[in-house]
Design a protein around this motif. Structure first.
Motif, PDB file in Angstrom:
ATOM      1  N   ARG A   2     -28.644 -37.199  -5.614  1.00  0.00           N
ATOM      2  CA  ARG A   2     -28.328 -35.789  -5.852  1.00  0.00           C
ATOM      3  C   ARG A   2     -29.271 -34.930  -5.016  1.00  0.00           C
ATOM      4  NH1 ARG A   2     -27.824 -33.182 -11.279  1.00  0.00           N
ATOM      5  NH2 ARG A   2     -26.393 -31.882 -10.076  1.00  0.00           N
ATOM      6  N   VAL A  23     -26.665 -28.151   6.208  1.00  0.00           N
ATOM      7  CA  VAL A  23     -25.612 -28.823   5.430  1.00  0.00           C
ATOM      8  C   VAL A  23     -24.740 -29.671   6.343  1.00  0.00           C
ATOM      9  CG1 VAL A  23     -23.570 -28.478   3.996  1.00  0.00           C
ATOM     10  CG2 VAL A  23     -25.605 -27.062   3.631  1.00  0.00           C
ATOM     11  N   ARG A  24     -24.361 -29.126   7.464  1.00  0.00           N
ATOM     12  CA  ARG A  24     -23.520 -29.860   8.418  1.00  0.00           C
ATOM     13  C   ARG A  24     -24.207 -31.142   8.876  1.00  0.00           C
ATOM     14  NH1 ARG A  24     -21.247 -27.133  14.011  1.00  0.00           N
ATOM     15  NH2 ARG A  24     -21.139 -29.031  15.269  1.00  0.00           N
ATOM     16  N   GLU A  27     -24.437 -33.676   5.840  1.00  0.00           N
ATOM     17  CA  GLU A  27     -23.125 -34.245   5.518  1.00  0.00           C
ATOM     18  C   GLU A  27     -22.675 -35.232   6.589  1.00  0.00           C
ATOM     19  OE1 GLU A  27     -20.549 -30.910   4.822  1.00  0.00           O
ATOM     20  OE2 GLU A  27     -21.122 -30.803   2.690  1.00  0.00           O
ATOM     21  N   ARG A  28     -23.027 -34.970   7.834  1.00  0.00           N
ATOM     22  CA  ARG A  28     -22.708 -35.913   8.906  1.00  0.00           C
ATOM     23  C   ARG A  28     -23.407 -37.249   8.703  1.00  0.00           C
ATOM     24  NH1 ARG A  28     -24.294 -33.198  13.730  1.00  0.00           N
ATOM     25  NH2 ARG A  28     -26.049 -34.587  14.128  1.00  0.00           N
ATOM     26  N   GLY A  30     -23.904 -38.522   5.791  1.00  0.00           N
ATOM     27  CA  GLY A  30     -23.395 -39.129   4.562  1.00  0.00           C
ATOM     28  C   GLY A  30     -23.990 -38.604   3.282  1.00  0.00           C
ATOM     29  N   VAL A  31     -24.694 -37.478   3.347  1.00  0.00           N
ATOM     30  CA  VAL A  31     -25.334 -36.905   2.164  1.00  0.00           C
ATOM     31  C   VAL A  31     -24.443 -35.814   1.585  1.00  0.00           C
ATOM     32  CG1 VAL A  31     -27.348 -35.661   1.289  1.00  0.00           C
ATOM     33  CG2 VAL A  31     -27.623 -37.381   3.095  1.00  0.00           C
ATOM     34  N   THR A  32     -24.205 -35.861   0.284  1.00  0.00           N
ATOM     35  CA  THR A  32     -23.496 -34.793  -0.407  1.00  0.00           C
ATOM     36  C   THR A  32     -24.509 -33.743  -0.851  1.00  0.00           C
ATOM     37  OG1 THR A  32     -21.786 -36.311  -1.188  1.00  0.00           O
ATOM     38  CG2 THR A  32     -22.007 -34.209  -2.354  1.00  0.00           C
ATOM     39  N   VAL A  33     -24.301 -32.514  -0.423  1.00  0.00           N
ATOM     40  CA  VAL A  33     -25.285 -31.460  -0.641  1.00  0.00           C
ATOM     41  C   VAL A  33     -24.728 -30.405  -1.587  1.00  0.00           C
ATOM     42  CG1 VAL A  33     -26.764 -29.740   0.463  1.00  0.00           C
ATOM     43  CG2 VAL A  33     -26.131 -31.823   1.707  1.00  0.00           C
ATOM     44  N   ASP A  34     -25.489 -30.087  -2.620  1.00  0.00           N
ATOM     45  CA  ASP A  34     -25.156 -28.990  -3.518  1.00  0.00           C
ATOM     46  C   ASP A  34     -25.970 -27.755  -3.139  1.00  0.00           C
ATOM     47  OD1 ASP A  34     -23.460 -30.617  -4.939  1.00  0.00           O
ATOM     48  OD2 ASP A  34     -24.889 -31.024  -6.553  1.00  0.00           O
ATOM     49  N   TYR A  69     -31.985 -32.379  -9.934  1.00  0.00           N
ATOM     50  CA  TYR A  69     -31.721 -32.914  -8.603  1.00  0.00           C
ATOM     51  C   TYR A  69     -32.808 -33.916  -8.206  1.00  0.00           C
ATOM     52  CZ  TYR A  69     -28.075 -29.468  -7.933  1.00  0.00           C
ATOM     53  OH  TYR A  69     -26.920 -28.729  -8.053  1.00  0.00           O
TER      54      TYR A  69
END
Length: 240
Positions: A2, A23-24, A27-28, A30-34, A69
């Motif tokens: 998380r 964030v970009r 996410e590239r 493989g991390v999911t970001v809140d 988190y």
């Protein structure tokens, strides 16, 4: 895993592209970001100026925003240092947030274990290590290792790299003449490197240096760019 993005108030208000790039990039990889919407200023300006009572409500709000988190990632060494080095003065709950907080390059290198993030940035770049990252967080060569792995990027040495740029938060307000002189020295050193981009990992310093570049009339020959924006840039999706 998380992961929450602590974008910081400077980036939110003035440099949103840095938050988007962070964030970009994550996410590239493989991390999911809140993005906890309750986040606001961490209280660093008040704390550094001596207003501890006024800092406390901001600390409590920040702790609540990032509760639960596993990792809190921020593209700002100064704000990461505030949470890690000073929140412990505001009680055990605040102290618990510090070890979960990572400056972006720390998270990439130490947690994800990557230095080549698949970036492409065909420019001549020099890197300014901001004081908080250099002295309080001990980022060391992490930012340089990430830059060295960027395809197309030519990394050149910055003379006097470890010297302060002169911003220092409220220092720039209280000592404007000294601050401006230090910023001018830093920009002159960057110009001497013949780089087209002065890269940093903290937009507060880059804001100060960008203003100095504007007053010196050296834009766009030399321009300030946050490290996250360089690392997020690819051949398919160039950012800057």
């Amino acid at each position: 895993m998380r992961v929450a993005l602590f974008v910081t108030c400077v980036n939110d208000a003035l440099y949103p592209a840095t938050g988007v790039a962070t964030v970009r990039l994550l996410e590239r990889l493989g991390v999911t970001v809140d993005f906890p919407a309750a986040q606001t200023c961490c209280g660093q300006p008040q704390f550094n100026t001596g207003y501890r009572a006024e800092t406390a409500p901001l600390v409590r709000r920040t702790v609540r925003a990032f509760e639960g988190y596993e990792y809190v990632v921020t593209p700002s060494g100064s704000c990461a240092a505030m949470l890690r080095r000073h929140y412990g003065q505001f009680g055990p709950e605040a102290a618990e947030l510090g070890p979960r907080t990572y400056e972006l390059t720390e998270f990439l290198v130490d947690v994800l274990g990557v230095t080549d993030v698949g970036a492409y940035y065909p420019h001549r770049v020099t890197y300014h290590p901001s004081c908080h990252g250099l002295r309080l967080l001990g980022l060391g060569d992490r930012p340089r290792r990430l830059l060295e792995a960027v395809k197309g990027l030519e990394l050149v040495e910055l003379p006097g790299a470890e010297e302060c740029c002169g911003f220092g938060g409220t220092f720039a307000v209280k000592n404007p003449d000294v601050s401006a002189a230090m910023g001018t020295d830093k920009v002159r050193n960057a110009l001497a490197s013949w780089a087209g981009v002065l890269c940093g990992a903290d937009n507060s310093c880059l804001m100060h240096l960008g203003g100095t570049m504007s007053r010196m009339g050296v834009l766009p020959r030399l321009r300030p760019v946050h490290l996250a924006e360089i690392l997020a840039s690819t051949e398919e999706e160039p950012l800057t």
